[in-house]
Design a protein around this motif. Structure first.
Motif, mmCIF file in Angstrom:
data_model
loop_
_atom_site.group_PDB
_atom_site.id
_atom_site.type_symbol
_atom_site.label_atom_id
_atom_site.label_comp_id
_atom_site.label_asym_id
_atom_site.label_seq_id
_atom_site.Cartn_x
_atom_site.Cartn_y
_atom_site.Cartn_z
ATOM 1 N N ALA A 42 0.831 -1.208 0.000
ATOM 2 C CA ALA A 42 0.000 0.000 0.000
ATOM 3 C C ALA A 42 0.866 1.260 0.000
ATOM 4 O O ALA A 42 0.547 2.243 -0.686
ATOM 5 C CB ALA A 42 -0.936 -0.010 1.206
ATOM 6 N N LYS A 43 1.968 1.241 0.733
ATOM 7 C CA LYS A 43 2.870 2.395 0.755
ATOM 8 C C LYS A 43 3.490 2.632 -0.620
ATOM 9 O O LYS A 43 3.601 3.778 -1.078
ATOM 10 C CB LYS A 43 3.982 2.185 1.792
ATOM 11 C CG LYS A 43 3.523 2.327 3.204
ATOM 12 C CD LYS A 43 4.681 2.117 4.155
ATOM 13 C CE LYS A 43 4.246 2.326 5.576
ATOM 14 N NZ LYS A 43 5.368 2.313 6.505
ATOM 15 N N ILE A 44 3.890 1.572 -1.278
ATOM 16 C CA ILE A 44 4.474 1.692 -2.617
ATOM 17 C C ILE A 44 3.432 2.239 -3.594
ATOM 18 O O ILE A 44 3.730 3.083 -4.438
ATOM 19 C CB ILE A 44 5.048 0.341 -3.094
ATOM 20 C CG1 ILE A 44 6.283 -0.013 -2.265
ATOM 21 C CG2 ILE A 44 5.391 0.379 -4.579
ATOM 22 C CD1 ILE A 44 6.813 -1.414 -2.500
ATOM 23 N N GLU A 45 2.206 1.782 -3.474
ATOM 24 C CA GLU A 45 1.110 2.275 -4.335
ATOM 25 C C GLU A 45 0.875 3.771 -4.114
ATOM 26 O O GLU A 45 0.711 4.522 -5.071
ATOM 27 C CB GLU A 45 -0.178 1.500 -4.055
ATOM 28 C CG GLU A 45 -0.153 0.061 -4.524
ATOM 29 C CD GLU A 45 -0.126 -0.068 -6.031
ATOM 30 O OE1 GLU A 45 -0.821 0.702 -6.726
ATOM 31 O OE2 GLU A 45 0.606 -0.944 -6.522
ATOM 32 N N ARG A 46 0.851 4.210 -2.855
ATOM 33 C CA ARG A 46 0.641 5.633 -2.564
ATOM 34 C C ARG A 46 1.774 6.474 -3.140
ATOM 35 O O ARG A 46 1.540 7.539 -3.711
ATOM 36 C CB ARG A 46 0.522 5.863 -1.061
ATOM 37 C CG ARG A 46 -0.824 5.475 -0.492
ATOM 38 C CD ARG A 46 -1.030 6.017 0.913
ATOM 39 N NE ARG A 46 0.006 5.655 1.856
ATOM 40 C CZ ARG A 46 0.029 4.538 2.583
ATOM 41 N NH1 ARG A 46 -0.938 3.655 2.470
ATOM 42 N NH2 ARG A 46 1.010 4.300 3.431
ATOM 43 N N LEU A 47 2.993 5.998 -3.029
ATOM 44 C CA LEU A 47 4.134 6.719 -3.588
ATOM 45 C C LEU A 47 4.012 6.809 -5.101
ATOM 46 O O LEU A 47 4.261 7.857 -5.698
ATOM 47 C CB LEU A 47 5.446 6.033 -3.190
ATOM 48 C CG LEU A 47 6.726 6.708 -3.664
ATOM 49 C CD1 LEU A 47 6.835 8.122 -3.121
ATOM 50 C CD2 LEU A 47 7.929 5.887 -3.238
ATOM 51 N N ALA A 48 3.601 5.725 -5.737
ATOM 52 C CA ALA A 48 3.434 5.724 -7.188
ATOM 53 C C ALA A 48 2.359 6.724 -7.614
ATOM 54 O O ALA A 48 2.511 7.420 -8.631
ATOM 55 C CB ALA A 48 3.071 4.322 -7.680
ATOM 56 N N GLU A 49 1.291 6.823 -6.846
ATOM 57 C CA GLU A 49 0.234 7.792 -7.163
ATOM 58 C C GLU A 49 0.745 9.224 -7.085
ATOM 59 O O GLU A 49 0.393 10.063 -7.910
ATOM 60 C CB GLU A 49 -0.954 7.605 -6.221
ATOM 61 C CG GLU A 49 -1.751 6.351 -6.498
ATOM 62 C CD GLU A 49 -2.797 6.069 -5.429
ATOM 63 O OE1 GLU A 49 -2.959 6.897 -4.498
ATOM 64 O OE2 GLU A 49 -3.437 5.015 -5.529
#
Length: 139
Positions: A42-49
């Motif tokens: 989830a943290k990686i996804e938020r960073l990608a966004e």
């Protein structure tokens, strides 16, 4: 593996295992319980966004996910906390006979104590704790 880490891992889930990965900044291993993997994703996804307007963001995202999930090993531990670190992870973490476990928030690190003491970015107060632990063992 120290009892203080096992207690946290076992509170978070039923798995008697840890996930090991090469730390992305330090010459050690990063470790966490299997339940943390979902949070990490989830943290990686938020960073990608946050970075999606950057043309290089897709490649950065792929690299992060490859390292976060493809370059890891799940390792079980027994009732006394003993783990066997696989040979590749031992090499990646520079581990020898002894290991220093260091809690760092949501995860923990596993260091070769000699490397920990030599590293220029480690605060001296933490190095003192490492030295004390080595003295306790007569080393």
């Amino acid at each position: 593996m120290p009892a203080f880490l096992r207690t946290v891992i076992e509170r978070r889930g039923d798995a008697r295992a840890i996930v090991l990965a090469k730390h992305d900044q330090f010459p050690c291993l990063s470790a966490y319980d299997p339940a943390y993997a979902a949070l990490k994703h989830a943290k990686i996804e938020r960073l990608a966004e946050k970075q999606e307007t950057d043309p290089a963001s897709e490649l950065d995202y792929l690299r992060r996910t490859m390292m976060a999930f493809g370059a890891t090993e799940e390792v079980p531990y027994d009732s006394s906390g003993r783990i066997i670190v696989p040979p590749m992870m031992r090499r990646k973490g520079g581990l020898a006979d002894l290991a220093l476990f260091l809690g760092v928030g949501e995860t923990f690190q596993i260091w070769n104590p000699d490397e920990f003491l030599k590293h220029p970015d480690i605060p001296e107060d933490l190095k003192d704790i490492c030295r004390f632990r080595l003295e306790e063992r007569g080393l």
